[in-house]
Design a protein around this motif. Structure first.
Motif, PDB file in Angstrom:
ATOM      1  N   LEU A  61     -30.231   9.292   2.860  1.00 55.31           N
ATOM      2  CA  LEU A  61     -30.473   9.812   1.514  1.00 55.31           C
ATOM      3  C   LEU A  61     -29.839  11.189   1.360  1.00 55.31           C
ATOM      4  O   LEU A  61     -29.178  11.490   0.358  1.00 55.31           O
ATOM      5  CB  LEU A  61     -31.974   9.881   1.241  1.00 55.31           C
ATOM      6  CG  LEU A  61     -32.387  10.474  -0.109  1.00 55.31           C
ATOM      7  CD1 LEU A  61     -31.847   9.622  -1.253  1.00 55.31           C
ATOM      8  CD2 LEU A  61     -33.900  10.594  -0.209  1.00 55.31           C
ATOM      9  N   LEU A  62     -30.005  12.036   2.383  1.00 54.76           N
ATOM     10  CA  LEU A  62     -29.453  13.383   2.333  1.00 54.76           C
ATOM     11  C   LEU A  62     -27.936  13.381   2.465  1.00 54.76           C
ATOM     12  O   LEU A  62     -27.266  14.330   2.036  1.00 54.76           O
ATOM     13  CB  LEU A  62     -30.093  14.243   3.423  1.00 54.76           C
ATOM     14  CG  LEU A  62     -31.601  14.469   3.239  1.00 54.76           C
ATOM     15  CD1 LEU A  62     -32.191  15.190   4.437  1.00 54.76           C
ATOM     16  CD2 LEU A  62     -31.877  15.257   1.959  1.00 54.76           C
ATOM     17  N   LEU A  63     -27.387  12.332   3.048  1.00 56.47           N
ATOM     18  CA  LEU A  63     -25.932  12.206   3.136  1.00 56.47           C
ATOM     19  C   LEU A  63     -25.304  12.155   1.736  1.00 56.47           C
ATOM     20  O   LEU A  63     -24.193  12.659   1.525  1.00 56.47           O
ATOM     21  CB  LEU A  63     -25.564  10.950   3.930  1.00 56.47           C
ATOM     22  CG  LEU A  63     -24.076  10.658   4.140  1.00 56.47           C
ATOM     23  CD1 LEU A  63     -23.386  11.822   4.852  1.00 56.47           C
ATOM     24  CD2 LEU A  63     -23.888   9.365   4.937  1.00 56.47           C
ATOM     25  N   THR A  64     -26.012  11.576   0.780  1.00 55.07           N
ATOM     26  CA  THR A  64     -25.498  11.550  -0.597  1.00 55.07           C
ATOM     27  C   THR A  64     -25.441  12.960  -1.180  1.00 55.07           C
ATOM     28  O   THR A  64     -24.572  13.257  -2.007  1.00 55.07           O
ATOM     29  CB  THR A  64     -26.376  10.664  -1.503  1.00 55.07           C
ATOM     30  OG1 THR A  64     -27.701  11.204  -1.587  1.00 55.07           O
ATOM     31  CG2 THR A  64     -26.462   9.255  -0.969  1.00 55.07           C
ATOM     32  N   VAL A  65     -26.352  13.827  -0.738  1.00 51.77           N
ATOM     33  CA  VAL A  65     -26.317  15.227  -1.166  1.00 51.77           C
ATOM     34  C   VAL A  65     -25.108  15.917  -0.549  1.00 51.77           C
ATOM     35  O   VAL A  65     -24.396  16.680  -1.205  1.00 51.77           O
ATOM     36  CB  VAL A  65     -27.617  15.954  -0.774  1.00 51.77           C
ATOM     37  CG1 VAL A  65     -27.539  17.438  -1.141  1.00 51.77           C
ATOM     38  CG2 VAL A  65     -28.816  15.302  -1.441  1.00 51.77           C
TER      39      VAL A  65
END
Length: 416
Positions: A61-65
């Motif tokens: 999920l944080l990879l999308t950030v």
């Protein structure tokens, strides 16, 4: 060493070569998700597999950030609105956002100290992916996508082998993740970074106004990707809150095949992104429409094939590979495979809307659906277990696909 870099940069390649190498890179990167969960579950058991699964959910999920949707904008930036240094230096800011987000996420899910540690280590583990995203976008813009593919193949393969070796020798999940992370950063420096410097690009030039501008224009793209992954994560979060680590591992195992459709779709989509943007900017609507319909047909065909394979062999193969009894989860697997096909369609339409520069509409769609899903996730998962979580995901991603399609059709008609 400089001769090696020069040969690689000056090598003439065809669209076929770029596609083959980038496909190989995507295969290695996507297969890594399957492999890492498999290694942890078979080596350390279902409990550790569940811990890894929720940590992996957080880091993805944080990879999308970290990516922030700049790749889509970068490869379609025909007018060179931003320099490579703008795209790369912005990643440093986004990595800080990732680490802050990890702390917030761990707090909201009430993770214990060990799960929080694994979540942070896995967030560091994907930092090379964030930085590689900027390099890959630059290589693709200059028709050298094969370089990105070769880099991803080596970096991911060796990283996974190192992870496996340390896991077998020491049995420590945290040490294995840390070592693989250090290797990933070193490879990125000596390959992607050095090649980019050799090509004449400026990297460490911080133009804060440009970074803020890039962040502003790409925020809707990032938000849509973030909320897409959040919608994928919400059922896993609900399992973390109301069920147990073993169920988390089971859901992670049957969810993995659904990403196969999206992975195979990327093999076709990404090499064609530049052409799609070119057709749209040149107002060549005939070619634009033709390539869009080809991709949609490919998604439908791919989804049918994967679902047929999943129905006939999916549960038996997954049970054997992961050493977990999945007999009661066949319906859940089929629901998730169908959702995977819908998600692949959503990824395609997201890019098309970005090319049309209508990405602001995506933000409202994703926020609305994610809020509704968040309200329903815990009660539905608590009552219907894994099947309820899977169904909720399918309904949500299908509704997003429908709304995005309306935006795309409206924008296309207006252009025509």
């Amino acid at each position: 060493m400089n001769d090696f870099y020069d040969r690689l940069l000056n090598k003439k390649v065809s669209l076929k070569d770029n596609t083959i190498w980038y496909t190989a890179g995507c295969l290695c990167s996507s297969a890594s998700s399957f492999l890492l969960l498999l290694l942890v579950t078979r080596t350390l058991g279902a409990f550790e597999g569940g811990v890894f699964a929720i940590g992996w959910t957080i880091c993805q999920l944080l990879l999308t950030v970290g990516r922030f949707g700049t790749r889509n904008y970068q490869v379609s930036d025909i007018k060179k609105e931003f320099s490579f240094s703008d795209y790369f230096s912005s990643k440093v800011l986004y990595i800080v956002f990732m680490l802050i987000g990890c702390a917030i996420y761990a707090y909201l899910l009430r993770l214990n100290a060990y799960k929080t540690q694994i979540a942070f280590l896995l967030t560091f583990f994907v930092i090379p992916e964030v930085l590689a995203d900027a390099f890959a976008g630059n290589f693709q813009f200059h028709n050298k996508l094969h370089i990105s593919g070769k880099s991803t193949v080596v970096r991911t393969s060796v990283s996974d082998l190192l992870f496996l070796g340390l896991l077998l020798v020491g049995g420590k999940l945290n040490i294995s993740i840390l070592a693989a992370t250090v290797y990933g950063l070193l490879w990125l420096y000596f390959f992607d970074y050095k090649l980019t410097i050799r090509s004449g690009e400026k990297i460490w030039r911080f133009d804060i106004k440009k970074i803020m501008r890039l962040t502003y224009v790409c925020f809707p793209i990032c938000a849509s990707a973030f909320f897409t992954n959040l919608i994928i994560s919400i059922p896993k979060n609900a399992i973390e809150l109301v069920l147990n680590e073993e169920i988390q591992a089971i859901y992670g195992v049957i969810f993995m095949p659904s990403s196969v459709i999206n992975m195979l779709g990327m093999f076709v989509f990404l090499p064609l992104y530049g052409r799609i943007a070119l057709f749209w900017n040149e107002h060549n609507l005939h070619q634009f429409k033709r390539i869009v319909f080809q991709n949609i047909t490919y998604i439908i065909f791919l989804t049918v094939i994967v679902m047929a394979g999943g129905y006939l062999l999916g549960i038996e193969v997954l049970s054997f590979i992961y050493n977990i009894d999945l007999t009661n989860y066949k319906l859940s697997l089929m629901i998730l495979l169908l959702a995977g096909g819908m998600n692949c369609f959503v990824v395609l339409v997201n890019y098309l809307i970005t090319v049309m520069r209508k990405q602001k509409f995506m933000l409202f769609i994703y926020i609305f659906v994610s809020i509704v899903m968040q309200l329903l996730a815990v009660p539905v998962t608590k009552q219907f277990n894994v099947e309820g979580a899977a169904t909720l995901y399918l309904v949500s991603i299908s509704f997003i696909a429908f709304l995005l399609l309306l935006v795309f059709i409206g924008s296309y008609k207006k252009e025509r």
